[in-house]
Design an enzyme around this catalytic site. Sequence first.
Site, PDB file in Angstrom:
ATOM      1  N   LYS A 489       0.832  -1.209   0.000  1.00 22.43           N
ATOM      2  CA  LYS A 489       0.000   0.000   0.000  1.00 22.43           C
ATOM      3  C   LYS A 489       0.866   1.258   0.000  1.00 22.43           C
ATOM      4  O   LYS A 489       2.060   1.191   0.324  1.00 22.43           O
ATOM      5  CB  LYS A 489      -0.900  -0.023   1.231  1.00 22.43           C
ATOM      6  CG  LYS A 489      -0.113  -0.058   2.535  1.00 22.43           C
ATOM      7  CD  LYS A 489      -0.990  -0.473   3.705  1.00 22.43           C
ATOM      8  CE  LYS A 489      -0.181  -0.465   4.984  1.00 22.43           C
ATOM      9  NZ  LYS A 489      -0.848  -1.165   6.078  1.00 22.43           N
ATOM     10  N   ARG A 586     -10.763   0.116  14.145  1.00 22.82           N
ATOM     11  CA  ARG A 586     -10.639   0.926  12.943  1.00 22.82           C
ATOM     12  C   ARG A 586     -11.693   0.417  11.974  1.00 22.82           C
ATOM     13  O   ARG A 586     -12.757   0.982  11.875  1.00 22.82           O
ATOM     14  CB  ARG A 586      -9.210   0.776  12.380  1.00 22.82           C
ATOM     15  CG  ARG A 586      -8.883   1.647  11.227  1.00 22.82           C
ATOM     16  CD  ARG A 586      -7.381   1.665  10.927  1.00 22.82           C
ATOM     17  NE  ARG A 586      -6.870   0.369  10.456  1.00 22.82           N
ATOM     18  CZ  ARG A 586      -5.588   0.161  10.106  1.00 22.82           C
ATOM     19  NH1 ARG A 586      -4.701   1.135  10.179  1.00 22.82           N
ATOM     20  NH2 ARG A 586      -5.186  -1.027   9.693  1.00 22.82           N
ATOM     21  N   TYR A 714      13.388  32.001   5.380  1.00 22.37           N
ATOM     22  CA  TYR A 714      12.137  32.707   5.708  1.00 22.37           C
ATOM     23  C   TYR A 714      12.062  33.098   7.175  1.00 22.37           C
ATOM     24  O   TYR A 714      12.518  32.349   8.046  1.00 22.37           O
ATOM     25  CB  TYR A 714      10.935  31.806   5.402  1.00 22.37           C
ATOM     26  CG  TYR A 714      10.646  31.672   3.929  1.00 22.37           C
ATOM     27  CD1 TYR A 714      10.316  32.801   3.159  1.00 22.37           C
ATOM     28  CD2 TYR A 714      10.689  30.432   3.311  1.00 22.37           C
ATOM     29  CE1 TYR A 714      10.051  32.670   1.805  1.00 22.37           C
ATOM     30  CE2 TYR A 714      10.423  30.296   1.960  1.00 22.37           C
ATOM     31  CZ  TYR A 714      10.107  31.423   1.212  1.00 22.37           C
ATOM     32  OH  TYR A 714       9.845  31.298  -0.110  1.00 22.37           O
ATOM     33  N   MET A 763       9.929  25.091   0.529  1.00 23.89           N
ATOM     34  CA  MET A 763       9.132  24.126  -0.230  1.00 23.89           C
ATOM     35  C   MET A 763      10.021  23.176  -1.041  1.00 23.89           C
ATOM     36  O   MET A 763       9.813  21.971  -1.054  1.00 23.89           O
ATOM     37  CB  MET A 763       8.165  24.867  -1.153  1.00 23.89           C
ATOM     38  CG  MET A 763       7.172  23.938  -1.824  1.00 23.89           C
ATOM     39  SD  MET A 763       6.141  24.800  -3.012  1.00 23.89           S
ATOM     40  CE  MET A 763       5.091  25.759  -1.941  1.00 23.89           C
TER      41      MET A 763
HETATM   42  C1  LIG Z   1      -0.185  -1.986   6.839  1.00 20.28           C
HETATM   43  C2  LIG Z   1      -0.799  -3.197   7.342  1.00 20.28           C
HETATM   44  C3  LIG Z   1      -0.032  -4.320   7.697  1.00 20.28           C
HETATM   45  C4  LIG Z   1       1.466  -4.340   7.692  1.00 20.28           C
HETATM   46  O1  LIG Z   1       1.969  -3.817   8.895  1.00 20.28           O
HETATM   47  P1  LIG Z   1       3.537  -3.706   9.175  1.00 20.28           P
HETATM   48  O2  LIG Z   1       3.666  -3.289  10.567  1.00 20.28           O
HETATM   49  O3  LIG Z   1       4.038  -2.701   8.218  1.00 20.28           O
HETATM   50  O4  LIG Z   1       4.078  -5.050   8.898  1.00 20.28           O
HETATM   51  C5  LIG Z   1      -0.683  -5.489   8.035  1.00 20.28           C
HETATM   52  N1  LIG Z   1      -2.036  -5.542   8.067  1.00 20.28           N
HETATM   53  C6  LIG Z   1      -2.797  -4.470   7.766  1.00 20.28           C
HETATM   54  C7  LIG Z   1      -4.274  -4.599   7.832  1.00 20.28           C
HETATM   55  C8  LIG Z   1      -2.227  -3.261   7.413  1.00 20.28           C
HETATM   56  O5  LIG Z   1      -2.980  -2.209   7.121  1.00 20.28           O
END
Ligand SMILES: *Cc1c(COP(=O)(O)O)cnc(C)c1O
Length: 819
Positions: A489, A586, A714, A763
């Site tokens: 991701k 979550r 700045y 920036m």
């Molecule tokens: C990002 C994520 C992981 C991976 O976690 P790490 O600590 O980076 O290994 C595993 N499961 C879910 C649902 C995630 O969102």
Amino acid sequence: MLNPIYTISKIAEILKAETKLVDEQLLIQYLVIDSRSVLVPENSLFFALTSHRNGHEFINDAYQKDIRNFVISDPGYISVHPDCNFIIVQDVLAALQALARYHRSQFNLKTIGITGSNGKTIVKEWLYQLLATDFNIVRSPKSYNSQIGVPLSVWQIDAENDLGIFEAGISAVNEMENIEKIIKPEIGILTTIGEAHAEGFSSRKEKLTEKLKLFKDADLFIYSPEYVTEVNAKDLPGKKQFSWSSKQPADLQIIAIEPIEGNCYLRAIYQNREIECMLPFKDRASIENGMTCWATLLALNYTPEQADLRLEKLSHVSMRLELKNGINQCSVIDDSYSADTSSLAIALDFLNQQNQHPKKTVILSELFETGKVDLDLYTEIADLLAQKKVNRLIGIGTHLAQFADLFNCETQFFNTTNDFIDAFPGLIFNHETILVKGARRFEFGKISKLLTQKIHDTVLEIDLNAMVGNLQFYRSKLASGVKIMAMVKAFSYGSGSFEIANLLQFHKVDYLAVAYADEGIALRKAGITLPIMVMSPEESAFEAIIKHNLEPEIYSVEILKSFLNALSGYDFNYPVHIKIDSGMHRLGFDQSEVETLLDLLKDNDKIKVQSIFSHLVASDVAEHDGFTQSQIDKFKPLANQIAVTLGYKPLFHISNTSGITRWPEAQMDMVRLGIGLYGFDSGLHQNRGLQTVMVLKTTVTQVKHLNAGETVGYSRKGMMKTGGKIATVKIGYADGYSRAFGNGVGKMLINGYLVPTIGSICMDMTMLDITGIEVKAGDEAIVFNKEHTIMQLAQDTNTIPYEILTNISQRVKRVYFYE
Ligand SMILES: *Cc1c(COP(=O)(O)O)cnc(C)c1O
């Protein structure tokens, strides 16, 4: 090199092994240890080695690739493939080594063996550059120096060779004996000896003693006394010895090391007179390796004048392939330093692993391999290109065009690199992967510059080998049969997108996961065929998800209902993943919603639940182990309950990176590996065992001298109280270098010095206080690397590595390295 040829029955005889042969006269030329890289399957012998994974599991894969000859230790596989030749041995690695020993014994060429903690590969490559005019040399490909790499290196020897240069690396006691018997070096070179703890030795002395076993029968031993202090002089190996040192008396006693511009000028006392040489490098490691090469030339009886002439022409050795974004949606693999068949085979392998573009192009210069008949050489190359399904060849060099007929793909030839450059505006490159591979003298660097997008001097380098190393590290922690879902991701935690997914696909992870549908779609478009889970499947993207065969995470009753709705026009068991909320709070079903979920799932044949999973919130923190245990305890019965209702068993998974290291009992059917791939695991002490994957670099644009009391940037935040010097570098908060690094909080490495920021981060730019340090425009500034770590940056700004990584903006060019 032309590989040797033995009949399969001769090999069985050499190995004194049992056989089950269908064709005793079959000729073997290639030894294969990885079913993914096969050149000429008909004449290949596959060794089912058992290291990370049991090589026997890949026999089927090799069979699919048309290999019919195998060395195995488990006879169970014979009946599966009655049309194959099998050699059955006790120990497959020992058989590979025995075959190499036999092959070596057939030749009596001069051999140089190189070992040491650092510099083996560079010294080997430089000696090749230095000696290639006088010898027909066979050498280890890349850094093939292990128990497996050494036999494969030695296997290349043929009757034409009169010098072999082989490197040997060991990681534990009792490994060198095997290697010594395979290489049998006449001349031994020890490069350096580092500290013991990094390797599998209890002391430096133990490590040194083990390494020196390589030279037990050597005629000549070349070394620096600085690295052998633990051994008595009389116990040093070699009938004769040649020493060099810049710190104490030696055969070559270096008395001055003076950097001049980009070069380094060395003076020494040798045979009672002062001699000198110039090395075209200025960094410490290159100077050290250069001194080893200097000593070697003198020990081989070259005159100091000859040695000087040759050393000054040494050129940079890059053992890495670079994968970059190119013009017109192309990807460019830059390998413009060397051209010989073994490195070409490796580069073609890497080209072949790329799936992102429909077309594969090779731009190749003439090769120079002394002693080989051109027709044989170019026939071999044409075969290689055909094997690796190259669509287009652009050949450069007057010689190469004469063999145009050998190549069965689209071809074009140019006499010189400049002819190509002149024709470039009229050539079409579009949506293809282009390998640029040429001998040094063809200066193909110019070609890769034309083909790559302009890099705005801030680059994120990603070491693909390190990432594979990290993948193997976690693999070694898994119980047998546990699958891996790799989390890619957010552009693979900032490191890229399809390049990483492609690598992971090649290395056979089982699943990928992304956050959003468009990330998954981009991977599909780049040729990724692995199953992909989408963690936040927005309703508006359902059609696209189905079209691209992505697998949504189902985390609520609403999302399940609307996905079922989207499936109504279709007729299949669509793969989905069910998320349980075991404490993260979550996304996911909690206990109270499970009844409704079960009602919807019962007898529903529209969907197929591939997996049921949950997420640990603190798998890395000992303090919360009780809570982690409660998450596992909550998850299991819920997952089981769902499986019972479904009537089949989906994959269960709960562990992220630190879960793998700290909760082996929670691996279940699959683990989800994220940040560990990128070299971080807060469940490990100081990330021990992991390799650094990423380096972020930028460039100095300008250097300024400021008077006492002047301010920088700045709002006049940076005060130069006593005056001094600043450097402006090309990275700012728009690149992901957060404003939190301003005013001395953040530091960068320039020319080996750690220097603080001064004033606020802009920036696109940052100013650094370089008072007292030699810096000029164009110098490199390292934002993070192995020494100045992302962990440190995260600590400085009170955040975590995840955020530092994913902040790096897409404007920063990614360059991938592969060895
Ligand atoms: C990002 C994520 C992981 C991976 O976690 P790490 O600590 O980076 O290994 C595993 N499961 C879910 C649902 C995630 O969102």
